[in-house]
Scaffold this motif. Structure first.
Motif, PDB file in Angstrom:
ATOM      1  N   PHE A 155      74.305   1.631 -12.831  1.00  0.00           N
ATOM      2  CA  PHE A 155      75.523   1.352 -13.594  1.00  0.00           C
ATOM      3  C   PHE A 155      76.523   2.491 -13.368  1.00  0.00           C
ATOM      4  N   THR A 156      77.783   2.124 -13.209  1.00  0.00           N
ATOM      5  CA  THR A 156      78.822   3.110 -12.927  1.00  0.00           C
ATOM      6  C   THR A 156      79.949   2.993 -13.933  1.00  0.00           C
ATOM      7  N   VAL A 157      80.274   4.083 -14.597  1.00  0.00           N
ATOM      8  CA  VAL A 157      81.426   4.105 -15.496  1.00  0.00           C
ATOM      9  C   VAL A 157      82.680   4.214 -14.639  1.00  0.00           C
ATOM     10  N   VAL A 158      83.603   3.258 -14.791  1.00  0.00           N
ATOM     11  CA  VAL A 158      84.781   3.208 -13.912  1.00  0.00           C
ATOM     12  C   VAL A 158      86.080   3.490 -14.661  1.00  0.00           C
ATOM     13  N   THR A 159      85.986   3.732 -15.960  1.00  0.00           N
ATOM     14  CA  THR A 159      87.177   3.997 -16.765  1.00  0.00           C
ATOM     15  C   THR A 159      87.240   5.466 -17.159  1.00  0.00           C
ATOM     16  N   GLU A 160      88.371   5.815 -17.772  1.00  0.00           N
ATOM     17  CA  GLU A 160      88.556   7.199 -18.210  1.00  0.00           C
ATOM     18  C   GLU A 160      87.571   7.575 -19.299  1.00  0.00           C
ATOM     19  N   ARG A 161      87.197   6.608 -20.113  1.00  0.00           N
ATOM     20  CA  ARG A 161      86.263   6.868 -21.202  1.00  0.00           C
ATOM     21  C   ARG A 161      84.909   6.242 -20.900  1.00  0.00           C
ATOM     22  N   ALA A 162      83.842   6.990 -21.153  1.00  0.00           N
ATOM     23  CA  ALA A 162      82.484   6.466 -21.001  1.00  0.00           C
ATOM     24  C   ALA A 162      82.024   5.870 -22.328  1.00  0.00           C
ATOM     25  N   PRO A 163      81.089   4.921 -22.296  1.00  0.00           N
ATOM     26  CA  PRO A 163      80.569   4.366 -23.554  1.00  0.00           C
ATOM     27  C   PRO A 163      79.838   5.426 -24.372  1.00  0.00           C
ATOM     28  N   SER A 164      79.928   5.292 -25.692  1.00  0.00           N
ATOM     29  CA  SER A 164      79.129   6.138 -26.574  1.00  0.00           C
ATOM     30  C   SER A 164      77.678   5.673 -26.523  1.00  0.00           C
ATOM     31  N   ASP A 165      76.784   6.444 -27.127  1.00  0.00           N
ATOM     32  CA  ASP A 165      75.376   6.042 -27.151  1.00  0.00           C
ATOM     33  C   ASP A 165      75.203   4.687 -27.845  1.00  0.00           C
ATOM     34  N   GLU A 257      90.807  -3.031  -9.848  1.00  0.00           N
ATOM     35  CA  GLU A 257      91.687  -1.980 -10.358  1.00  0.00           C
ATOM     36  C   GLU A 257      92.586  -2.499 -11.474  1.00  0.00           C
ATOM     37  N   GLU A 258      92.958  -3.777 -11.395  1.00  0.00           N
ATOM     38  CA  GLU A 258      93.778  -4.373 -12.452  1.00  0.00           C
ATOM     39  C   GLU A 258      93.010  -4.393 -13.770  1.00  0.00           C
ATOM     40  N   SER A 259      91.747  -4.812 -13.726  1.00  0.00           N
ATOM     41  CA  SER A 259      90.924  -4.851 -14.940  1.00  0.00           C
ATOM     42  C   SER A 259      90.671  -3.452 -15.477  1.00  0.00           C
ATOM     43  N   ILE A 260      90.433  -2.513 -14.587  1.00  0.00           N
ATOM     44  CA  ILE A 260      90.199  -1.124 -15.007  1.00  0.00           C
ATOM     45  C   ILE A 260      91.442  -0.549 -15.678  1.00  0.00           C
ATOM     46  N   ALA A 261      92.611  -0.847 -15.111  1.00  0.00           N
ATOM     47  CA  ALA A 261      93.866  -0.341 -15.677  1.00  0.00           C
ATOM     48  C   ALA A 261      94.095  -0.893 -17.086  1.00  0.00           C
ATOM     49  N   VAL A 262      93.814  -2.182 -17.288  1.00  0.00           N
ATOM     50  CA  VAL A 262      93.969  -2.777 -18.619  1.00  0.00           C
ATOM     51  C   VAL A 262      93.001  -2.113 -19.598  1.00  0.00           C
ATOM     52  N   ALA A 263      91.771  -1.888 -19.157  1.00  0.00           N
ATOM     53  CA  ALA A 263      90.782  -1.232 -20.021  1.00  0.00           C
ATOM     54  C   ALA A 263      91.252   0.167 -20.403  1.00  0.00           C
ATOM     55  N   HIS A 266      93.899   0.343 -23.108  1.00  0.00           N
ATOM     56  CA  HIS A 266      93.432   0.079 -24.471  1.00  0.00           C
ATOM     57  C   HIS A 266      92.292   1.006 -24.899  1.00  0.00           C
ATOM     58  N   GLY A 267      91.968   1.995 -24.093  1.00  0.00           N
ATOM     59  CA  GLY A 267      90.902   2.924 -24.449  1.00  0.00           C
ATOM     60  C   GLY A 267      89.513   2.320 -24.403  1.00  0.00           C
ATOM     61  N   ILE A 268      89.351   1.256 -23.618  1.00  0.00           N
ATOM     62  CA  ILE A 268      88.057   0.574 -23.496  1.00  0.00           C
ATOM     63  C   ILE A 268      87.219   1.256 -22.418  1.00  0.00           C
ATOM     64  N   ALA A 269      85.958   1.475 -22.709  1.00  0.00           N
ATOM     65  CA  ALA A 269      85.017   1.967 -21.696  1.00  0.00           C
ATOM     66  C   ALA A 269      84.522   0.772 -20.882  1.00  0.00           C
ATOM     67  N   MET A 270      84.542   0.894 -19.565  1.00  0.00           N
ATOM     68  CA  MET A 270      84.073  -0.198 -18.709  1.00  0.00           C
ATOM     69  C   MET A 270      83.006   0.314 -17.748  1.00  0.00           C
ATOM     70  N   VAL A 271      81.949  -0.474 -17.619  1.00  0.00           N
ATOM     71  CA  VAL A 271      80.818  -0.130 -16.757  1.00  0.00           C
ATOM     72  C   VAL A 271      80.621  -1.230 -15.731  1.00  0.00           C
ATOM     73  N   PHE A 272      80.474  -0.846 -14.476  1.00  0.00           N
ATOM     74  CA  PHE A 272      80.106  -1.790 -13.421  1.00  0.00           C
ATOM     75  C   PHE A 272      78.585  -1.720 -13.237  1.00  0.00           C
ATOM     76  N   THR A 273      77.946  -2.894 -13.273  1.00  0.00           N
ATOM     77  CA  THR A 273      76.489  -2.944 -13.110  1.00  0.00           C
ATOM     78  C   THR A 273      76.063  -3.094 -11.660  1.00  0.00           C
ATOM     79  N   GLY A 274      76.970  -3.602 -10.815  1.00  0.00           N
ATOM     80  CA  GLY A 274      76.663  -3.798  -9.407  1.00  0.00           C
ATOM     81  C   GLY A 274      75.901  -5.067  -9.093  1.00  0.00           C
ATOM     82  N   THR A 275      75.532  -5.834 -10.125  1.00  0.00           N
ATOM     83  CA  THR A 275      74.769  -7.072  -9.935  1.00  0.00           C
ATOM     84  C   THR A 275      75.338  -8.154 -10.831  1.00  0.00           C
ATOM     85  N   ARG A 276      75.543  -9.343 -10.274  1.00  0.00           N
ATOM     86  CA  ARG A 276      76.006 -10.455 -11.102  1.00  0.00           C
ATOM     87  C   ARG A 276      74.834 -11.377 -11.413  1.00  0.00           C
TER      88      ARG A 276
END
Length: 280
Positions: A155-165, A257-263, A266-276
């Motif tokens: 899993f890769t955090v792709v936004t400026e903010r990482a998820p909390s625990d 990049e569009e989805s990441i920018a929107v996140a 709004h201060g949303i943490a976004m994670v890419f899992t690499g698998t659908r």
């Protein structure tokens, strides 16, 4: 080939129908993925209630409370013994099947008063059949089973903010659930309870709107999981407007990049899992 069905025992109720078997399998497979006490409610092969808690009773009441309308006439699966308290709660709702590793004597006394309620006692799935088979005209369509076993290291955090625990814990619950939901699917989880499921939709933004609608006020502060990437930023915008704080999705769109920018906006943490996980 070993199967949990081989040793499963029906303790009460009518004969299992074709759809009963399919829905029980779906519920049992999903609830067996969790190490903590968990409850899953399935209707027409889709989860409509999923929760983990410190006890089976709490997990069931939380799962049912997430969508009591859809839970009516559903299949209940729990990964621990059904005790009297849980049995009383289940007995108040019309339920087709209850599947569990065991039932206490008091629970059986309560549930067996319902002559038609099917009670299945079974072991955890063996996962011995590594293929999914579907029929088509004149043949069979075969593919390997979709295993939801990607390690957190992928899993890769792709936004400026990482998820909390806390968000990470909810994201993992939502991710397991969305993989078991008919695509296109969006799942919202708040704490240890799945609060909104939107599945089987022809587009992802409608799946999000359905999940948000079912979650209601519980969407605020929730996290979201998407079974496939966002083709546009509109779904992230809809989730942000509902109060979602973190999102997991596979990534891989030309417009990531569009989805990441929107996140980020709004201060949303976004994670890419690499698998659908497309479930059809």
């Amino acid at each position: 080939m070993e199967s949990w069905w081989d040793a499963a025992v029906q303790l009460n109720g009518k004969e299992m129908s074709y759809l009963n078997v399919l829905d029980t399998e779906a519920a049992w497979q999903l609830v067996s993925r969790f190490d903590q006490p968990a409850a899953v409610i399935v209707k027409h092969a889709n989860p409509c209630g999923v929760a983990i808690a410190s006890t089976i009773f709490e997990a069931y009441t939380q799962a049912h409370g997430a969508d009591p309308v859809s839970a009516f006439g559903g299949i209940v699966a729990v990964n621990g013994e059904v005790n009297a308290d849980t049995a009383r709660a289940i007995s108040e709702i019309f339920t087709e099947v209850v599947v569990a590793p065991s039932f206490s004597a008091d629970a059986l006394e309560i549930l067996c008063k319902k002559d038609n309620l099917r009670l299945i006692e079974g072991a955890a799935p063996f996962h011995s059949m590594a293929i999914d088979v579907r029929s088509i005209d004149g043949g069979l369509l075969v593919q390997s089973v979709d295993e939801v076993d990607e390690p957190l290291d992928d899993f890769t955090v792709v936004t400026e903010r990482a998820p909390s625990d806390t968000e990470w814990s909810s994201l993992l619950l939502a991710w397991q659930t969305v993989a078991a939901t008919w695509s296109n699917a969006i799942v919202l989880a708040n704490g240890n309870t799945v609060v909104g499921i939107g599945g089987g939709q022809p587009n992802r933004v409608d799946a999000a709107r359905l999940a948000i609608s079912r979650a209601g006020e519980r969407a605020t502060g929730s996290v979201a999981a998407s079974d496939a990437f966002f083709p546009f930023g509109d779904t992230v915008s809809a989730l942000a407007a509902a109060g979602v704080t973190a999102i997991s999705q596979p990534g891989g769109s030309v417009r990531d990049e569009e989805s990441i920018a929107v996140a980020n906006t709004h201060g949303i943490a976004m994670v890419f899992t690499g698998t659908r996980h497309f479930r059809h």
